[in-house]
Write a protein that holds these residues in place. Structure first.
Motif, PDB file in Angstrom:
ATOM      1  N   ASN A  16       0.825  -1.211   0.000  1.00  0.00           N
ATOM      2  CA  ASN A  16       0.000   0.000   0.000  1.00  0.00           C
ATOM      3  C   ASN A  16       0.859   1.260   0.000  1.00  0.00           C
ATOM      4  O   ASN A  16       0.560   2.225  -0.718  1.00  0.00           O
ATOM      5  N   SER A  20      -1.415   6.496  -4.022  1.00  0.00           N
ATOM      6  CA  SER A  20      -1.914   7.214  -5.200  1.00  0.00           C
ATOM      7  C   SER A  20      -1.280   8.592  -5.368  1.00  0.00           C
ATOM      8  O   SER A  20      -1.320   9.155  -6.462  1.00  0.00           O
ATOM      9  N   HIS A  21      -0.668   9.139  -4.335  1.00  0.00           N
ATOM     10  CA  HIS A  21      -0.041  10.459  -4.465  1.00  0.00           C
ATOM     11  C   HIS A  21       1.349  10.376  -5.110  1.00  0.00           C
ATOM     12  O   HIS A  21       1.910  11.396  -5.477  1.00  0.00           O
ATOM     13  N   THR A  51       2.514   1.823  -3.395  1.00  0.00           N
ATOM     14  CA  THR A  51       1.596   2.154  -4.498  1.00  0.00           C
ATOM     15  C   THR A  51       0.654   3.299  -4.139  1.00  0.00           C
ATOM     16  O   THR A  51      -0.410   3.440  -4.746  1.00  0.00           O
TER      17      THR A  51
END
Length: 92
Positions: free
Chosen positions: A34, A39-40, A37
């Motif tokens: 997590n 998203s920011h 990866t």
């Protein structure tokens, strides 16, 4: 208590501890994946080689955990006990 029942109880405890330890590792791998990866982060910053290794480890450990849970379910049923919790993040 019969010797056979005591042996099964010992095996149940051993498998429960193994499944619990795997659950700790699985949650750690999920956290690492997590974070890697998020998203920011730009797509170009993804370390795909590292993610591939993490995902393969996650898959192998999850499959092993599922096998242990199946074995625990069989042992628990055989002994007339409730299924033990093997997930570190679930309330007991």
């Amino acid at each position: 208590m019969s010797t056979q029942r005591l042996e099964k109880l010992g095996l149940l405890e051993l498998k429960k501890q193994q499944a619990f330890a795997l659950a700790v590792e699985i949650h750690g791998l999920r956290d690492q994946i997590n974070n890697a990866t998020a998203s920011h982060r730009p797509i170009g910053d993804l370390a795909l080689d590292e993610l591939t290794v993490l995902m393969q480890r996650l898959q192998a450990q999850t499959m092993e955990h599922r096998q242990l849970v199946d074995e625990l379910r069989i042992l628990s049923d055989d002994l007339g006990l409730s299924m033990p919790n093997t997930d570190v993040r679930r309330k007991r």
